[in-house]
Design a protein around this motif. Structure first.
Motif, PDB file in Angstrom:
ATOM      1  N   TYR A  85      85.671  19.971   6.895  1.00  0.00           N
ATOM      2  CA  TYR A  85      86.671  19.697   5.866  1.00  0.00           C
ATOM      3  C   TYR A  85      88.087  19.943   6.385  1.00  0.00           C
ATOM      4  CZ  TYR A  85      89.525  20.620   1.720  1.00  0.00           C
ATOM      5  OH  TYR A  85      90.531  20.640   0.791  1.00  0.00           O
ATOM      6  N   SER A  86      88.269  21.024   7.141  1.00  0.00           N
ATOM      7  CA  SER A  86      89.614  21.425   7.559  1.00  0.00           C
ATOM      8  C   SER A  86      90.034  20.848   8.903  1.00  0.00           C
ATOM      9  CB  SER A  86      89.710  22.943   7.633  1.00  0.00           C
ATOM     10  OG  SER A  86      88.921  23.431   8.697  1.00  0.00           O
ATOM     11  N   GLY A  87      89.060  20.417   9.717  1.00  0.00           N
ATOM     12  CA  GLY A  87      89.393  19.944  11.052  1.00  0.00           C
ATOM     13  C   GLY A  87      89.572  21.070  12.056  1.00  0.00           C
ATOM     14  N   VAL A  88      89.300  22.292  11.633  1.00  0.00           N
ATOM     15  CA  VAL A  88      89.387  23.453  12.506  1.00  0.00           C
ATOM     16  C   VAL A  88      87.976  23.783  12.961  1.00  0.00           C
ATOM     17  CG1 VAL A  88      90.006  25.904  12.593  1.00  0.00           C
ATOM     18  CG2 VAL A  88      91.414  24.312  11.303  1.00  0.00           C
ATOM     19  N   GLU A  99     100.636  38.238  20.964  1.00  0.00           N
ATOM     20  CA  GLU A  99      99.248  37.951  21.355  1.00  0.00           C
ATOM     21  C   GLU A  99      98.640  36.863  20.473  1.00  0.00           C
ATOM     22  OE1 GLU A  99      97.095  41.626  21.149  1.00  0.00           O
ATOM     23  OE2 GLU A  99      98.187  42.511  22.831  1.00  0.00           O
ATOM     24  N   ARG A 100      98.847  36.990  19.155  1.00  0.00           N
ATOM     25  CA  ARG A 100      98.254  36.017  18.229  1.00  0.00           C
ATOM     26  C   ARG A 100      98.870  34.633  18.399  1.00  0.00           C
ATOM     27  NH1 ARG A 100      95.606  39.652  18.721  1.00  0.00           N
ATOM     28  NH2 ARG A 100      94.786  41.052  17.161  1.00  0.00           N
ATOM     29  N   LEU A 101     100.176  34.576  18.655  1.00  0.00           N
ATOM     30  CA  LEU A 101     100.824  33.281  18.882  1.00  0.00           C
ATOM     31  C   LEU A 101     100.230  32.607  20.120  1.00  0.00           C
ATOM     32  CD1 LEU A 101     104.527  34.172  18.038  1.00  0.00           C
ATOM     33  CD2 LEU A 101     103.057  32.603  16.753  1.00  0.00           C
ATOM     34  N   LYS A 102      99.989  33.377  21.174  1.00  0.00           N
ATOM     35  CA  LYS A 102      99.385  32.826  22.387  1.00  0.00           C
ATOM     36  C   LYS A 102      97.974  32.316  22.105  1.00  0.00           C
ATOM     37  CE  LYS A 102     102.045  35.650  25.589  1.00  0.00           C
ATOM     38  NZ  LYS A 102     102.048  36.855  26.404  1.00  0.00           N
ATOM     39  N   GLY A 110      95.123  25.405  19.941  1.00  0.00           N
ATOM     40  CA  GLY A 110      95.696  24.137  19.503  1.00  0.00           C
ATOM     41  C   GLY A 110      96.130  24.140  18.050  1.00  0.00           C
ATOM     42  N   VAL A 111      96.301  25.330  17.481  1.00  0.00           N
ATOM     43  CA  VAL A 111      96.683  25.449  16.073  1.00  0.00           C
ATOM     44  C   VAL A 111      98.206  25.427  15.930  1.00  0.00           C
ATOM     45  CG1 VAL A 111      96.596  26.963  14.038  1.00  0.00           C
ATOM     46  CG2 VAL A 111      94.573  26.665  15.472  1.00  0.00           C
ATOM     47  N   THR A 130     100.506  22.488  14.644  1.00  0.00           N
ATOM     48  CA  THR A 130     100.043  21.181  15.113  1.00  0.00           C
ATOM     49  C   THR A 130      99.337  20.508  13.945  1.00  0.00           C
ATOM     50  OG1 THR A 130      97.911  22.083  15.788  1.00  0.00           O
ATOM     51  CG2 THR A 130      99.669  22.042  17.461  1.00  0.00           C
ATOM     52  N   GLU A 131      98.833  19.319  14.166  1.00  0.00           N
ATOM     53  CA  GLU A 131      98.061  18.638  13.131  1.00  0.00           C
ATOM     54  C   GLU A 131      96.842  19.484  12.750  1.00  0.00           C
ATOM     55  OE1 GLU A 131      95.642  14.424  12.505  1.00  0.00           O
ATOM     56  OE2 GLU A 131      97.063  14.605  14.152  1.00  0.00           O
ATOM     57  N   LYS A 132      96.232  20.073  13.759  1.00  0.00           N
ATOM     58  CA  LYS A 132      95.076  20.948  13.535  1.00  0.00           C
ATOM     59  C   LYS A 132      95.473  22.151  12.678  1.00  0.00           C
ATOM     60  CE  LYS A 132      91.613  23.351  16.372  1.00  0.00           C
ATOM     61  NZ  LYS A 132      91.212  23.642  17.760  1.00  0.00           N
ATOM     62  N   GLY A 133      96.636  22.731  12.945  1.00  0.00           N
ATOM     63  CA  GLY A 133      97.123  23.861  12.159  1.00  0.00           C
ATOM     64  C   GLY A 133      97.451  23.462  10.729  1.00  0.00           C
ATOM     65  N   CYS A 134      98.053  22.293  10.578  1.00  0.00           N
ATOM     66  CA  CYS A 134      98.391  21.812   9.224  1.00  0.00           C
ATOM     67  C   CYS A 134      97.140  21.562   8.383  1.00  0.00           C
ATOM     68  CB  CYS A 134      99.231  20.539   9.312  1.00  0.00           C
ATOM     69  SG  CYS A 134     100.912  20.825   9.895  1.00  0.00           S
TER      70      CYS A 134
END
Length: 126
Positions: A25-28, A74-77, A83-84, A102-106
């Motif tokens: 559903y989310s693409g994640v 660390e979390r940003l890395k 790819g989020v 990214t699109e994945k994050g959105c």
């Protein structure tokens, strides 16, 4: 107060969704959903913050005072590796670095919005 991970798990269970269904559903990835649910501290909060648009490290850090700069970095890395989020380096003096979804994050937006609605209704802020 419950973490976003616990809230996501509760929401998923109430809707009778498996991790794989939520991932579809989310693409994640299912691994990404599991990582959020199992509480890598701050991951969901960072994504939620970046739903407001592109931001610099200092802006994210100011919005999330309960995360240390080290943990945030660390979390940003990790999110960039997944790819989020996207890290943009703007070559000026001094160098400016901005983060955005990214699109994945959105694709996480509907999930986090549901968690936000659910927590506003069911979690006592005191």
């Amino acid at each position: 107060m419950e973490s976003f991970g616990k809230q996501l798990r509760t929401l998923r269970e109430k809707r009778h969704l498996t991790v794989n269904q939520l991932a579809t559903y989310s693409g994640v990835s299912a691994a990404g959903i599991s990582r959020i649910e199992n509480g890598k501290r701050g991951v969901a909060l960072i994504v939620f913050q970046l739903l407001n648009g592109q931001q610099r490290f200092s802006e994210i850090e100011a919005a999330l005072p309960n995360l240390s700069g080290r943990v945030l970095s660390e979390r940003l890395k990790e999110l960039e590796t997944e790819g989020v989020i996207k890290r943009d380096v703007i070559p000026e003096t001094p160098v400016r670095i901005e983060y955005s979804l990214t699109e994945k994050g959105c694709a996480l937006a509907p999930i986090l919005e549901e968690i936000s609605k659910w927590s506003s209704t069911w979690i006592d802020p005191s």
